[in-house]
Design an enzyme around this catalytic site. Structure first.
Site, PDB file in Angstrom:
ATOM      1  N   LYS A 165      -0.303  -3.689   4.975  1.00 35.29           N
ATOM      2  CA  LYS A 165      -1.255  -4.307   4.050  1.00 35.29           C
ATOM      3  C   LYS A 165      -0.587  -5.250   3.052  1.00 35.29           C
ATOM      4  CE  LYS A 165      -4.960  -2.524   2.570  1.00 35.29           C
ATOM      5  NZ  LYS A 165      -5.883  -1.731   1.739  1.00 35.29           N
TER       6      LYS A 165
ATOM      7  N   ARG B 269     -21.862  -3.999 -47.490  1.00 35.74           N
ATOM      8  CA  ARG B 269     -20.779  -3.365 -46.726  1.00 35.74           C
ATOM      9  C   ARG B 269     -21.425  -2.339 -45.810  1.00 35.74           C
ATOM     10  NH1 ARG B 269     -16.231  -2.395 -49.598  1.00 35.74           N
ATOM     11  NH2 ARG B 269     -15.350  -1.529 -47.697  1.00 35.74           N
TER      12      ARG B 269
ATOM     13  N   ASN C 248      -2.326  -6.545  -0.246  1.00 35.93           N
ATOM     14  CA  ASN C 248      -3.541  -6.520  -1.058  1.00 35.93           C
ATOM     15  C   ASN C 248      -3.585  -7.668  -2.065  1.00 35.93           C
ATOM     16  OD1 ASN C 248      -4.622  -4.109   0.086  1.00 35.93           O
ATOM     17  ND2 ASN C 248      -3.133  -2.933  -1.094  1.00 35.93           N
TER      18      ASN C 248
ATOM     19  N   SER D  47       0.846  -1.190   0.000  1.00 39.47           N
ATOM     20  CA  SER D  47       0.000   0.000   0.000  1.00 39.47           C
ATOM     21  C   SER D  47       0.884   1.243   0.000  1.00 39.47           C
ATOM     22  CB  SER D  47      -0.893  -0.011   1.249  1.00 39.47           C
ATOM     23  OG  SER D  47      -1.455   1.265   1.486  1.00 39.47           O
TER      24      SER D  47
END
Length: 433
Positions: free
Chosen positions: A282, A315, A284, A276
């Site tokens: 942290k 087309r 994650n 983090s």
């Protein structure tokens, strides 16, 4: 077009390269070089000009920025590319310049280049998906009979084997991959129809030229030009989105199992991975984040391609023109998800102590269904349900409240029901593929 920094979480280097300016020009010019050789062999243009045209089909000779700007004024990239190619050929041999792009139309070049780009980008991804499936299958075998708390509507439910959850990821991902492999194979077909799809400019040589051009580009020859028949493109787009969804399902489960208060799984670690910018503690779920971001984007990209299928006459106006950039973004999104989950699947760590602790935290309440059915054999389901509800209402350890059923409720094999057998069946099904 978004720069590399903006798209850092949406594409990998490999898939981005398949749709880069250099790759785009390479495939468009590859079409033009192959066309020159084929129509020359068919006697439609002088043989001597083909190698001159082919020599000018070097993407390094052209400026993508100026071509992109010019494309905005003609609504097709082919026009400025052919114009620039013609000028380069004229510089080498003025006579040869008159034979560039012989019998083809803009969409022939664009669609074939798109098909060739898919041929460059998708096979490596399909192979990498096989690796994810294999990694999940190995984990499923390892945890074939490891009990964990089942969860329905995000609340504790009856226990099951962790292996069943993981084998489910593998099974659905493999199913999506097989669909993608099949729809990808159907895209590997030449587009070549000339002005409106009749190839009238080539006369009686049209059929042989189409067949030879397909062979030259290592593509299948189509039964007919497919200018406004876009099921091939839509199908591969949908299947790319399905793979992203299957990867996203596994990513969602893994990210929930990684929550600190759950703690049942963790992604592989490494320097800086999951860190983090402000909270050093942290870790994650990086891979899950990227896969979930892809799962959010992919359905809408695929929907753009499906919505463009309703095209006018021979087309179309606006339909196929929306496909190329969208399909590029979709394949890049798929590549991001595949790369992210490949790393997760091969290094996913399971905390069996946490699995057991989360089961224990319910004080046996998740055994209520099994207790009800055990008691129902003796007193009927209604009385059994009432007794179980009364035991739950007392609070505390549920097994103790039911007394005589303690041994039966503690039978781990019965607790998991058919879960280990379901793991075996899912893995057996994978092995048959």
């Amino acid at each position: 077009m978004a720069g590399r920094l903006v798209n850092a979480l949406g594409a990998t280097v490999a898939t981005a390269e398949a749709f880069s300016d250099t790759a785009t020009l390479r495939h468009m010019l590859r079409f033009e070089a192959a066309l020159a050789h084929v129509v020359a062999r068919a006697g439609l243009i002088p043989r001597k000009v083909a190698p001159i045209i082919a020599a000018a089909c070097d993407p390094a000779l052209y400026d993508p920025a100026s071509l992109a700007a010019a494309a905005r004024r003609t609504a097709t990239l082919t026009v400025p590319v052919v114009k620039a190619l013609t000028a380069e050929v004229a510089r080498r041999d003025p006579e040869a310049a008159g034979y560039v792009h012989w019998g083809a139309t803009s969409q022939d070049v664009i669609d074939t280049a798109m098909v060739l780009q898919l041929g460059e980008a998708l096979p490596p991804l399909v192979k990498e998906i096989d690796g994810i499936v294999a990694a999940f299958a190995a984990l499923a075998r390892k945890y074939r009979a490891t009990p964990m708390l089942g969860r329905t509507l995000l609340q504790p439910a009856t226990p099951l084997a962790l292996g069943q959850k993981i084998a489910g990821w593998a099974s659905d991902l493999d199913r999506a991959k097989r669909r993608l492999a099949a729809s990808f194979a159907e895209t590997q077909v030449l587009q070549f129809g000339g002005a409106s799809g009749s190839l009238s400019a080539l006369g009686d040589k049209a059929g042989p030229v189409m067949a030879e051009l397909a062979k030259e580009l290592k593509l299948a020859p189509p039964p007919a030009p497919w200018f406004t028949q876009r099921v091939r493109v839509a199908a591969v787009a949908q299947d790319c989105a399905l793979v992203c969804g299957a990867l996203g399902k596994a990513a969602r489960d893994i990210s929930l199992m990684m929550q600190i208060e759950v703690g049942e799984a963790s992604e592989p670690s490494g320097p800086g991975r999951g860190s983090s910018s402000t909270m050093p503690h942290k870790r994650n779920p990086v891979g899950a984040t990227l896969a979930l971001a892809a799962a959010n984007r992919a359905p809408h990209l695929a929907a753009t391609i499906v919505s463009g299928m309703v095209q006018e006459h021979e087309r179309a106006l606006g339909g196929w023109q929306s496909e190329w950039p969208t399909l590029a973004a979709l394949v890049e999104t798929l590549g991001s998800s595949v790369q992210a989950l490949a790393e997760v699947a091969s290094g996913l760590r399971i905390d069996t102590d946490a699995l057991q602790a989360n089961l224990d935290a319910t004080d046996g309440a998740v055994l209520a269904e099994r207790a009800t059915f055990l008691l129902a054999k003796k007193m009927g389901k209604q009385k059994a349900a009432a007794l179980v509800e009364k035991a739950l209402a007392k609070g505390g350890p549920f097994v103790e409240a039911l007394g005589d059923l303690e041994a039966e409720l503690s039978d781990e094999k019965a607790l998991l029901g058919q879960s280990p057998e379901f793991v075996d069946r899912l893995l057996a099904d994978l092995r048959r593929r």
